[in-house]
Design a protein around this motif. Structure first.
Motif, PDB file in Angstrom:
ATOM      1  N   LEU A  47       0.822  -1.207   0.000  1.00 39.65           N
ATOM      2  CA  LEU A  47       0.000   0.000   0.000  1.00 39.65           C
ATOM      3  C   LEU A  47       0.861   1.265   0.000  1.00 39.65           C
ATOM      4  N   PHE A  48       1.939   1.249   0.807  1.00 39.65           N
ATOM      5  CA  PHE A  48       2.770   2.449   0.930  1.00 39.65           C
ATOM      6  C   PHE A  48       3.789   2.590  -0.195  1.00 39.65           C
ATOM      7  N   ASN A  49       3.774   1.646  -1.137  1.00 38.17           N
ATOM      8  CA  ASN A  49       4.708   1.745  -2.255  1.00 38.17           C
ATOM      9  C   ASN A  49       4.063   2.554  -3.373  1.00 38.17           C
ATOM     10  N   GLY A  50       4.693   3.663  -3.718  1.00 37.90           N
ATOM     11  CA  GLY A  50       4.129   4.579  -4.714  1.00 37.90           C
ATOM     12  C   GLY A  50       4.111   4.041  -6.128  1.00 37.90           C
ATOM     13  N   ASN A  51       4.877   2.997  -6.408  1.00 36.60           N
ATOM     14  CA  ASN A  51       4.966   2.475  -7.779  1.00 36.60           C
ATOM     15  C   ASN A  51       3.947   1.384  -8.086  1.00 36.60           C
ATOM     16  N   LEU A  52       3.144   0.999  -7.088  1.00 38.37           N
ATOM     17  CA  LEU A  52       2.191  -0.103  -7.285  1.00 38.37           C
ATOM     18  C   LEU A  52       0.764   0.344  -7.008  1.00 38.37           C
ATOM     19  N   ASP A  53      -0.181  -0.212  -7.763  1.00 35.58           N
ATOM     20  CA  ASP A  53      -1.587  -0.021  -7.449  1.00 35.58           C
ATOM     21  C   ASP A  53      -1.996  -1.209  -6.584  1.00 35.58           C
ATOM     22  N   SER A  54      -1.773  -1.071  -5.274  1.00 38.48           N
ATOM     23  CA  SER A  54      -1.925  -2.218  -4.362  1.00 38.48           C
ATOM     24  C   SER A  54      -3.376  -2.651  -4.173  1.00 38.48           C
ATOM     25  N   PHE A  55      -4.348  -1.811  -4.592  1.00 35.86           N
ATOM     26  CA  PHE A  55      -5.756  -2.183  -4.412  1.00 35.86           C
ATOM     27  C   PHE A  55      -6.142  -3.345  -5.320  1.00 35.86           C
ATOM     28  N   ASP A  56      -5.331  -3.613  -6.343  1.00 39.13           N
ATOM     29  CA  ASP A  56      -5.596  -4.739  -7.240  1.00 39.13           C
ATOM     30  C   ASP A  56      -4.794  -5.982  -6.857  1.00 39.13           C
ATOM     31  N   ILE A  57      -4.088  -5.929  -5.706  1.00 41.98           N
ATOM     32  CA  ILE A  57      -3.256  -7.064  -5.283  1.00 41.98           C
ATOM     33  C   ILE A  57      -3.803  -7.641  -3.981  1.00 41.98           C
ATOM     34  N   ASN A  58      -4.018  -8.951  -3.970  1.00 42.93           N
ATOM     35  CA  ASN A  58      -4.499  -9.643  -2.764  1.00 42.93           C
ATOM     36  C   ASN A  58      -3.387 -10.506  -2.186  1.00 42.93           C
ATOM     37  N   LYS A  78       5.011  -6.828 -11.217  1.00 45.20           N
ATOM     38  CA  LYS A  78       4.844  -8.193 -10.693  1.00 45.20           C
ATOM     39  C   LYS A  78       6.068  -8.593  -9.868  1.00 45.20           C
ATOM     40  N   LYS A  79       7.260  -8.329 -10.426  1.00 45.99           N
ATOM     41  CA  LYS A  79       8.512  -8.649  -9.709  1.00 45.99           C
ATOM     42  C   LYS A  79       8.653  -7.811  -8.449  1.00 45.99           C
ATOM     43  N   LEU A  80       8.296  -6.520  -8.561  1.00 56.09           N
ATOM     44  CA  LEU A  80       8.423  -5.601  -7.424  1.00 56.09           C
ATOM     45  C   LEU A  80       7.570  -6.069  -6.252  1.00 56.09           C
ATOM     46  N   ALA A  81       6.317  -6.430  -6.532  1.00 56.03           N
ATOM     47  CA  ALA A  81       5.414  -6.903  -5.465  1.00 56.03           C
ATOM     48  C   ALA A  81       5.998  -8.129  -4.779  1.00 56.03           C
TER      49      ALA A  81
END
Length: 201
Positions: A47-58, A78-81
């Motif tokens: 969530l706190f990572n600015g480069n990801l749209d974490s709302f689409d990640i479970n 994908k790799k970053l997450a």
């Protein structure tokens, strides 16, 4: 006397069995609590990572094994997450089931003009650099032996430059090792300065 002794043996056996049962319950509760902590930490990190749209990640956690599901825009995300979650204390493995959903129309490299190819390569390179910087910075901040807030991480074309202050040579070596250990890093330039407590006073 025999009856009393027999009663004591039975009572002890029952107590031991009950205690063993409690221990099993405690172990299950501990595992559940640890998984819940990892799950919460993983969600917060994404969530706190600015480069990801974490709302689409479970994130789902089972006995320290994290399963990532959902959608990301590209392979870098994908790799970053995966790297961010793998670095969390207590995580044993990451099963990355994230699906890549391109927003723009897929274009084959043959159909791109030279300018488009250059722009595409530059964009991919910048995304990779952002991912590298984020992964390294997150690892530095999460490591209790490092004063991560005092260290700047700059990345260009996979080359990492570290600047800032560390408390010892050992801390400097640890920071460099963390930077070199991140995926897609080509080289690490060390501009870190060892500042001892005496020098600071």
């Amino acid at each position: 006397m025999k009856r009393t002794l027999l009663s004591m043996i039975v009572a002890t056996s029952l107590t031991t069995a009950a205690y063993a049962g409690d221990m099993n319950t405690d172990n299950k509760w501990e595992k559940g609590a640890k998984d819940a902590w990892i799950d919460g930490k993983a969600e917060a990190t994404l969530l706190f990572n600015g480069n990801l749209d974490s709302f689409d990640i479970n994130t789902d956690v089972d006995n320290g094994n994290v399963i990532l599901t959902g959608k990301v825009e590209n392979s870098v995300d994908k790799k970053l997450a995966e790297e961010l979650v793998a670095n969390i204390d207590g995580v044993k493995s990451v099963d990355n089931k994230l699906t890549i959903v391109e927003n723009r129309k897929d274009m084959s490299e043959d159909s791109m003009s030279d300018d488009m190819k250059t722009a595409y390569d530059k964009s991919t390179s910048e995304l990779t650099d952002a991912k590298i910087a984020t992964v390294i910075k997150t690892r530095l901040l999460m490591d209790t032996d490092i004063s991560g807030f005092d260290i700047d991480v700059d990345v260009e074309a996979g080359n990492v430059t570290l600047t800032g202050d560390v408390d010892s040579d050992a801390e400097r070596d640890l920071v460099i090792a963390i930077a070199k250990g991140a995926s897609d890093v080509k080289d690490v330039e060390d501009n870190l300065r060892v500042v001892t407590e005496t020098a600071m006073n």
